[in-house]
Design a protein around this motif. Structure first.
Motif, PDB file in Angstrom:
ATOM      1  N   HIS A   1      31.598  79.394  25.923  1.00 22.15           N
ATOM      2  CA  HIS A   1      32.298  78.280  25.286  1.00 22.15           C
ATOM      3  C   HIS A   1      32.538  77.172  26.306  1.00 22.15           C
ATOM      4  N   THR A   2      32.351  75.945  25.901  1.00 23.43           N
ATOM      5  CA  THR A   2      32.684  74.822  26.768  1.00 23.43           C
ATOM      6  C   THR A   2      34.203  74.675  26.851  1.00 23.43           C
ATOM      7  N   VAL A   3      34.646  73.864  27.798  1.00 32.00           N
ATOM      8  CA  VAL A   3      36.078  73.572  27.911  1.00 32.00           C
ATOM      9  C   VAL A   3      36.591  73.009  26.596  1.00 32.00           C
TER      10      VAL A   3
ATOM     11  N   ARG B   1      31.751  70.956  29.908  1.00 33.76           N
ATOM     12  CA  ARG B   1      31.179  71.913  30.856  1.00 33.76           C
ATOM     13  C   ARG B   1      31.586  73.328  30.476  1.00 33.76           C
ATOM     14  N   TYR B   2      30.806  74.292  30.980  1.00 31.72           N
ATOM     15  CA  TYR B   2      31.091  75.709  30.778  1.00 31.72           C
ATOM     16  C   TYR B   2      31.900  76.234  31.971  1.00 31.72           C
TER      17      TYR B   2
ATOM     18  N   ILE C   1      32.543  75.055  36.708  1.00 32.08           N
ATOM     19  CA  ILE C   1      33.744  74.505  37.339  1.00 32.08           C
ATOM     20  C   ILE C   1      34.337  75.531  38.294  1.00 32.08           C
ATOM     21  N   SER C   2      35.223  75.094  39.174  1.00 35.11           N
ATOM     22  CA  SER C   2      35.791  75.973  40.200  1.00 35.11           C
ATOM     23  C   SER C   2      36.873  76.888  39.627  1.00 35.11           C
TER      24      SER C   2
ATOM     25  N   VAL D   1      42.325  74.878  33.104  1.00 31.35           N
ATOM     26  CA  VAL D   1      41.893  74.949  31.699  1.00 31.35           C
ATOM     27  C   VAL D   1      42.733  75.978  30.948  1.00 31.35           C
ATOM     28  N   ALA D   2      42.975  77.140  31.580  1.00 32.08           N
ATOM     29  CA  ALA D   2      43.782  78.179  30.938  1.00 32.08           C
ATOM     30  C   ALA D   2      45.205  77.681  30.670  1.00 32.08           C
TER      31      ALA D   2
END
Length: 258
Positions: free
Chosen positions: A96-98, A134-135, A139-140, A147-148
């Motif tokens: 899933h993307t962001v 982005r997936y 990302i770092s 994101v979470a």
């Protein structure tokens, strides 16, 4: 805001029975940050999972803003109380993307204005809007944890349950996430319960801290007492001493509770 009374969590039956939490009671005021610390296996994360109803193996009373919770999760309470998990690599769907990740809770709860809310959540946690499609693997680790946190915030909850939210991150990134959490609590009037084995992390975020050992509360103290290393219980003093690094003599005198 949160009241927990005589909480027990038991897994298994008979000879395989494990009492992970034993008679824990505490209250957290609206807008307060409360910490749970202890060694691995002390039961601190299990307390969070019971409050979030991610396990139904609990007895006792859990109240949110005066309302007693049942063992069954409901959407209204879920929207008011969100959880941020320890592992930013495992808590996000890899395919899933962001955008998908942030949109899913909005769809589940029937909330409109998706674009506006997603962009607002990204801005809130300090992520550039160019990351939206982005997936997770692009990302770092620190960005994943942001994101979470954005996923938890997008429903505009009143409570965040934080399960070691920085332990899987580099030290420099940990500081960024901790400062973000401090800012978000002030900006949104959030109530936190934070679990960590890192005493410095908890002292940075929380006003009060409960020390757990073998499923029980050993001691409750203020963050100032934790910083000044003035606890009354021997186990808490050992935790503080252990946070300074391994000491052979200290290890020989470890106090445990049955």
């Amino acid at each position: 805001m949160i009241h927990v009374e005589d909480l027990f969590v038991t897994f298994g039956h008979g000879p395989t029975e494990v009492r992970a939490v034993r008679g824990v009671s505490f209250s957290v005021a609206h807008g307060e940050a409360f910490g749970l610390v202890g060694e691995s296996g002390s039961g601190k994360s299990t307390v969070l999972r019971a409050i979030a109803r991610l396990t139904n193996a609990w007895t006792g009373t859990i109240r949110i803003d005066g309302t007693a919770l049942s063992h069954r999760r409901d959407r209204a309470t879920a929207r008011r109380m969100q959880m941020v998990f320890q592992d930013p690599y495992g808590s996000l769907h890899p395919r899933h993307t962001v955008n998908d990740i942030l949109q899913e809770p909005l769809q589940i709860h029937g909330i409109d204005r998706h674009d506006e809310r997603i962009l607002g959540a990204l801005d809130d946690v300090g992520l550039g809007r160019e990351l939206r499609f982005r997936y997770p693997h692009q990302i770092s680790g620190g960005q994943r944890q942001r994101v979470a946190i954005a996923r938890a915030l997008i429903l505009e909850p009143e409570i965040l349950l934080l399960d070691e939210p920085t332990s899987a991150l580099d030290v420099s990134v940990q500081a960024e996430i901790l400062n973000l959490l401090v800012r978000l609590r002030q900006a949104h009037g959030l109530t936190y319960i934070m679990v960590s084995h890192n005493l410095a992390v908890v002292a940075h975020i929380c006003e009060r801290v409960a020390v757990m050992n073998r499923g029980r509360f050993v001691e409750e103290l203020t963050a100032d007492s934790l910083r000044s290393a003035t606890p009354t219980d021997a186990y808490t003093r050992q935790l503080i001493a252990a946070s300074g690094g391994y000491d052979r003599e200290l290890a020989r005198g470890i106090v445990t509770y049955e």
